[in-house]
Design a protein around this motif. Structure first.
Motif, PDB file in Angstrom:
ATOM      1  N   MET A   1       0.812  -1.195   0.056  1.00 29.92           N
ATOM      2  CA  MET A   1       0.016  -0.070   0.111  1.00 29.92           C
ATOM      3  C   MET A   1       0.902   1.241   0.030  1.00 29.92           C
ATOM      4  N   MET A   2       0.591   2.378  -0.921  1.00 25.87           N
ATOM      5  CA  MET A   2       1.178   3.610  -1.042  1.00 25.87           C
ATOM      6  C   MET A   2       0.312   4.686  -0.692  1.00 25.87           C
ATOM      7  N   ILE A   3       0.900   5.447   0.372  1.00 28.36           N
ATOM      8  CA  ILE A   3       0.031   6.509   0.720  1.00 28.36           C
ATOM      9  C   ILE A   3       0.733   7.864   0.580  1.00 28.36           C
ATOM     10  N   ALA A   4      -0.003   8.730   0.081  1.00 29.22           N
ATOM     11  CA  ALA A   4       0.336  10.169   0.122  1.00 29.22           C
ATOM     12  C   ALA A   4      -0.400  10.866   1.205  1.00 29.22           C
ATOM     13  N   GLY A   5       0.677  11.283   2.167  1.00 21.21           N
ATOM     14  CA  GLY A   5       0.241  12.425   3.224  1.00 21.21           C
ATOM     15  C   GLY A   5       0.072  13.569   2.863  1.00 21.21           C
ATOM     16  N   ILE A   6      -0.821  14.279   3.183  1.00 18.76           N
ATOM     17  CA  ILE A   6      -0.970  15.834   2.805  1.00 18.76           C
ATOM     18  C   ILE A   6      -1.139  16.726   3.825  1.00 18.76           C
ATOM     19  N   GLY A   7      -0.367  17.777   4.031  1.00 18.62           N
ATOM     20  CA  GLY A   7      -0.407  18.839   4.967  1.00 18.62           C
ATOM     21  C   GLY A   7      -0.602  20.229   4.222  1.00 18.62           C
ATOM     22  N   SER A   8      -1.250  21.085   4.975  1.00 16.17           N
ATOM     23  CA  SER A   8      -1.497  22.458   4.081  1.00 16.17           C
ATOM     24  C   SER A   8      -1.511  23.443   4.824  1.00 16.17           C
ATOM     25  N   ARG A   9      -1.454  24.707   4.083  1.00 13.96           N
ATOM     26  CA  ARG A   9      -2.044  26.058   4.885  1.00 13.96           C
ATOM     27  C   ARG A   9      -3.582  25.880   4.533  1.00 13.96           C
ATOM     28  N   LYS A  10      -4.304  26.760   5.473  1.00 13.80           N
ATOM     29  CA  LYS A  10      -5.660  26.914   5.365  1.00 13.80           C
ATOM     30  C   LYS A  10      -6.073  27.444   4.136  1.00 13.80           C
ATOM     31  N   GLY A  11      -7.017  26.932   3.446  1.00 11.83           N
ATOM     32  CA  GLY A  11      -7.633  27.319   2.389  1.00 11.83           C
ATOM     33  C   GLY A  11      -7.034  27.373   0.868  1.00 11.83           C
ATOM     34  N   VAL A  12      -6.444  26.293   0.766  1.00 17.04           N
ATOM     35  CA  VAL A  12      -5.638  25.862  -0.272  1.00 17.04           C
ATOM     36  C   VAL A  12      -6.743  25.323  -1.487  1.00 17.04           C
ATOM     37  N   SER A  13      -6.285  25.488  -2.849  1.00 14.06           N
ATOM     38  CA  SER A  13      -7.104  24.924  -3.814  1.00 14.06           C
ATOM     39  C   SER A  13      -6.944  23.392  -4.085  1.00 14.06           C
ATOM     40  N   VAL A  14      -7.848  22.936  -4.921  1.00 15.41           N
ATOM     41  CA  VAL A  14      -7.515  21.451  -4.952  1.00 15.41           C
ATOM     42  C   VAL A  14      -6.441  21.384  -6.244  1.00 15.41           C
ATOM     43  N   GLU A  15      -6.189  22.403  -6.921  1.00 16.93           N
ATOM     44  CA  GLU A  15      -5.120  22.449  -7.777  1.00 16.93           C
ATOM     45  C   GLU A  15      -3.870  22.523  -7.319  1.00 16.93           C
ATOM     46  N   ASP A  16      -3.616  23.009  -6.094  1.00 16.25           N
ATOM     47  CA  ASP A  16      -2.496  23.095  -5.297  1.00 16.25           C
ATOM     48  C   ASP A  16      -2.311  21.599  -4.676  1.00 16.25           C
ATOM     49  N   VAL A  17      -3.132  21.325  -4.314  1.00 12.60           N
ATOM     50  CA  VAL A  17      -3.017  19.720  -3.421  1.00 12.60           C
ATOM     51  C   VAL A  17      -2.701  18.713  -4.722  1.00 12.60           C
ATOM     52  N   LEU A  18      -3.296  18.757  -5.834  1.00  9.33           N
ATOM     53  CA  LEU A  18      -3.037  17.794  -6.761  1.00  9.33           C
ATOM     54  C   LEU A  18      -1.606  18.028  -7.506  1.00  9.33           C
ATOM     55  N   ALA A  19      -1.161  19.428  -7.550  1.00  7.55           N
ATOM     56  CA  ALA A  19       0.243  19.569  -7.904  1.00  7.55           C
ATOM     57  C   ALA A  19       1.204  19.200  -7.090  1.00  7.55           C
ATOM     58  N   ALA A  20       0.941  19.212  -5.674  1.00  7.97           N
ATOM     59  CA  ALA A  20       1.798  18.786  -4.724  1.00  7.97           C
ATOM     60  C   ALA A  20       1.973  17.169  -4.792  1.00  7.97           C
ATOM     61  N   ILE A  21       0.937  16.501  -4.832  1.00  7.48           N
ATOM     62  CA  ILE A  21       0.872  15.189  -4.840  1.00  7.48           C
ATOM     63  C   ILE A  21       1.946  14.595  -6.250  1.00  7.48           C
ATOM     64  N   GLU A  22       1.432  15.352  -7.166  1.00  8.12           N
ATOM     65  CA  GLU A  22       2.218  14.906  -8.517  1.00  8.12           C
ATOM     66  C   GLU A  22       3.566  15.175  -8.512  1.00  8.12           C
ATOM     67  N   ALA A  23       4.060  16.447  -7.892  1.00  6.48           N
ATOM     68  CA  ALA A  23       5.522  16.640  -7.468  1.00  6.48           C
ATOM     69  C   ALA A  23       6.120  15.608  -6.735  1.00  6.48           C
ATOM     70  N   ALA A  24       5.522  15.076  -5.575  1.00 11.52           N
ATOM     71  CA  ALA A  24       6.006  14.073  -4.688  1.00 11.52           C
ATOM     72  C   ALA A  24       6.275  12.945  -5.341  1.00 11.52           C
ATOM     73  N   LEU A  25       5.308  12.424  -6.281  1.00 12.90           N
ATOM     74  CA  LEU A  25       5.358  11.273  -6.788  1.00 12.90           C
ATOM     75  C   LEU A  25       6.656  11.257  -7.854  1.00 12.90           C
ATOM     76  N   GLU A  26       6.677  12.509  -8.698  1.00  9.04           N
ATOM     77  CA  GLU A  26       7.618  12.458  -9.735  1.00  9.04           C
ATOM     78  C   GLU A  26       9.120  12.537  -8.914  1.00  9.04           C
ATOM     79  N   THR A  27       9.122  12.959  -7.695  1.00  7.48           N
ATOM     80  CA  THR A  27      10.469  13.145  -6.916  1.00  7.48           C
ATOM     81  C   THR A  27      10.862  11.388  -6.924  1.00  7.48           C
ATOM     82  N   HIS A  28       9.918  10.452  -6.746  1.00 10.82           N
ATOM     83  CA  HIS A  28      10.248   8.919  -6.356  1.00 10.82           C
ATOM     84  C   HIS A  28       9.996   8.489  -7.792  1.00 10.82           C
TER      85      HIS A  28
END
Length: 128
Positions: A1-28
């Motif tokens: 099982m592979m899990i993406a843990g998310i932390g953020s400032r308040k009021g972020v956009s879904v695009e911000d979250v998706l971009a961070a997930i994509e960036a983390a995955l690309e790193t690996h």
């Protein structure tokens, strides 16, 4: 099982979250299809963008139990004073990913920070 843990400032956009997930995955060298779920901390349970991202990716979003986050906090690789003060863990994204990935889980690396969102990838441990 592979899990993406998310932390953020308040009021972020879904695009911000998706971009961070994509960036983390690309790193690996991984793609979205590698993920089993998204995870976050109770502090972020009302952050709509995290849940919207999970919905768009067709992945479950698990709010990690506070006790589970505390139990794995010493295994985080990143240390944010603000995260420690607000969430009781040095890294919301790393601790959430580890807590949801379960016993024996390990981080693939330190969290990725992309603007107002952090994302860390954890993989489940093997064996009992």
């Amino acid at each position: 099982m592979m899990i993406a843990g998310i932390g953020s400032r308040k009021g972020v956009s879904v695009e911000d979250v998706l971009a961070a997930i994509e960036a983390a995955l690309e790193t690996h060298g991984l793609t979205m299809t590698a993920l089993s779920a998204l995870a976050t901390a109770p502090l972020k349970q009302d952050e709509k963008a995290i849940f919207a991202a999970g919905h768009q990716l067709n992945l479950p979003i698990v709010v990690a139990d506070t006790a589970a986050i505390e139990a794995v906090s010493s295994a985080t690789l990143s240390h944010s004073v603000l995260s420690q003060e607000l969430a009781g863990t040095p890294s919301v994204s790393e601790a959430s990913a580890l807590a949801v990935a379960g016993r024996g889980a390990r981080l693939l690396g330190a969290r990725t920070v992309l603007g107002p969102v952090t994302c860390a990838i954890a993989i489940s441990g093997v064996g009992p």
